[in-house]
Design an enzyme around this catalytic site. Structure first.
Site, short mmCIF file in Angstrom:
data_model
loop_
_atom_site.label_atom_id
_atom_site.label_comp_id
_atom_site.label_asym_id
_atom_site.label_seq_id
_atom_site.Cartn_x
_atom_site.Cartn_y
_atom_site.Cartn_z
N ASP A 113 0.93 -1.24 -0.14
CA ASP A 113 -0.04 0.14 0.01
C ASP A 113 0.82 1.07 -0.11
OD1 ASP A 113 -1.69 2.05 0.33
OD2 ASP A 113 -2.75 1.10 2.07
N ASP A 278 -1.46 5.61 -6.54
CA ASP A 278 -1.87 4.51 -5.52
C ASP A 278 -1.92 3.08 -5.99
OD1 ASP A 278 -3.24 3.97 -3.06
OD2 ASP A 278 -4.98 3.94 -3.77
#
Ligand SMILES: *[C@@H]1O[C@H](CO)[C@@H](O)[C@H](O)[C@H]1NC(C)=O
Ligand SMILES: *[C@@H]1O[C@H](CO)[C@@H](O)[C@H](O)[C@H]1NC(C)=O
Ligand SMILES: *[C@@H]1O[C@H](CO)[C@@H](O)[C@H](O)[C@H]1NC(C)=O
Length: 398
Positions: A113, A278
């Site tokens: 992440d 992201d």
């Protein structure tokens, strides 16, 4: 599934292994396999999906919650970043990284992440965690942090007992139970803490979700990074120090640069507008006016009729795909022409192809665009945080 994690701050010590990985992938201490969660080699026991389009639609159904969460990160009042406070990140189990933690290394599969600073590893006394847990007792390089240290306050640790010394501990429910390898860029992040080892530089290549037998790679540090790569500056938003903002300057559909009012593209920390990259969002999202402009131009150039499948509103007869225009994202100093596999997704029967972009959900008030993992697959994405730049190059990693 919730678990109570203890001991937040640890150094990621990755020891070398000689094990032969799928596809001859040979990890060393800074080159780690990245595995789609549905991969054959994923330890998380996911059955091979019957339909990839449904699987991806299902995965992307968690995007709105994630984007909403990232949009509402509160501005920080101090330079300390309470990264653990109110952490309600939805499950983002798209990719896991195979790492070795501690000395000697213990193999863990942790969720990747880039929008989170935190690194969590479920420990052996964790309840409700995945089968692979970390044993602090078995690692000579493990140490706990005193509860009175400022770092413990920064991570919202539980308060120290009235008498006696104690380790910093905190109580936090979190998904995914695997643990999380946060590679965000905030001040307490793993990437900054390991700066002396890895020079605040990393890159990854994410394999396609469909690449059932393959793994991509996460490279930490300068070793093995492409030296000839186009880059764009990384921008800093003080309200969201973890996120990797880039300067999106325009979008083309085929040869046509679509008309977009500058205010939808401009990076502006105050109204919190801008574009970030992201790893945990599946489908690239644009604010409504940009999304509509792209879609309108696309619909002009491709033969309809168009239908909606799941999150994708622009699905068309797959026979038109080879002639369909490709999307180019223009960043300051770098243009990324998305190959067909990053632009379109096929239905299982193969009869429909869908343009794989979506609007930012209506409940997200901030004007933000997210460059997501479906569009990054099979590219080397270099996060040169030390020099504040992001590099992108094609690389087939599946
Ligand atoms: C680790 O060591 C501590 C102290 O020696 C002990 O109390 C604890 O039970 C051990 N935990 C495990 C999982 O072995
Ligand atoms: C941790 O939080 C849970 C849920 O908020 C609560 O039930 C539990 O008592 C807490 N444990 C400690 C040690 O504070
Ligand atoms: C983004 O790029 C444009 C075009 O190069 C430039 O005019 C603008 O100042 C850049 N924005 C930021 C925030 O760097």
């Amino acid at each position: 599934m919730d678990f109570t994690a203890k001991h937040l701050l640890f150094a990621l010590l990755i020891s070398s292994t000689k094990a032969l990985e799928p596809c001859g992938f040979q990890p060393d201490n800074s080159d780690l396999p990245v595995i789609p969660i549905y991969d054959k080699y994923s330890p998380f026991n996911q059955p091979k999906p019957e339909s990839w389009v449904n699987t991806i639609i299902d995965m992307s159904s968690k995007d709105p919650t994630r984007v909403k969460y990232l949009s509402t990160l509160a501005p920080q009042k101090t330079t300390a970043v309470p990264i653990a406070s109110g952490l309600q990140l939805p499950s983002i189990c798209n990719y896991v990284v195979k790492v070795k933690l501690g000395t000697p290394g213990q193999t863990m599969f942790m969720v990747l992440d880039t929008s989170n600073d935190i690194a969590w590893a479920p420990c052996s006394d964790c309840t409700g965690c995945s089968p692979t847990t970390f044993s602090p007792n078995a690692s000579s390089s493990y140490g706990s942090l005193g509860c009175s240290l400022p770092q413990c306050t920064q991570v919202h640790g539980l308060s120290c007992p009235a008498i006696g010394a104690a380790a910093c501990s905190y109580n936090q429910s979190y998904v995914p139970p695997q643990g999380l390898l946060g590679l965000g860029r905030g001040p307490l992040s793993l990437i900054l803490q390991s700066g002396s080892l890895y020079s605040i530089v990393f890159s990854y290549c994410l394999p396609s979700f469909k690449s059932y037998y393959f793994s991509g790679s996460l490279k930490l540090g300068h070793v093995g990074q492409p030296d000839n790569i186009q880059t764009t500056p990384l921008l800093k938003n003080p309200h969201r120090p973890s996120l990797y903002y880039v300067n999106l300057t325009g979008v083309s559909v085929g040869q046509v640069q679509v008309p977009i009012a500058p205010e939808y593209l401009a990076f502006n920390p105050n109204p919190r507008a801008g574009t970030f990259i992201d790893s945990g969002t599946v489908v690239t999202r644009f604010v409504q006016p940009i999304y509509q402009a792209i879609r309108n131009e696309f619909v002009k150039q491709v033969k309809g009729p168009f239908t909606t499948i799941g999150v994708f509103e622009t699905c068309f007869d797959a026979s038109a795909e080879v002639e369909a225009p490709l999307i180019t994202l223009h960043f300051e100093g770098l243009s990324l022409k998305l190959p067909m596999e990053n632009s379109f997704l096929h239905t299982s029967a193969g009869s429909r192809a869908c343009l794989t972009i979506a609007p930012v959900p209506n409940n997200v008030k901030a004007a933000m665009n997210v460059i997501a993992n479906l569009q990054q697959q099979n590219h080397r994405i270099l996060f040169d945080v030390a020099n504040s730049r992001l590099g992108i190059a094609h690389e087939a990693c599946n």
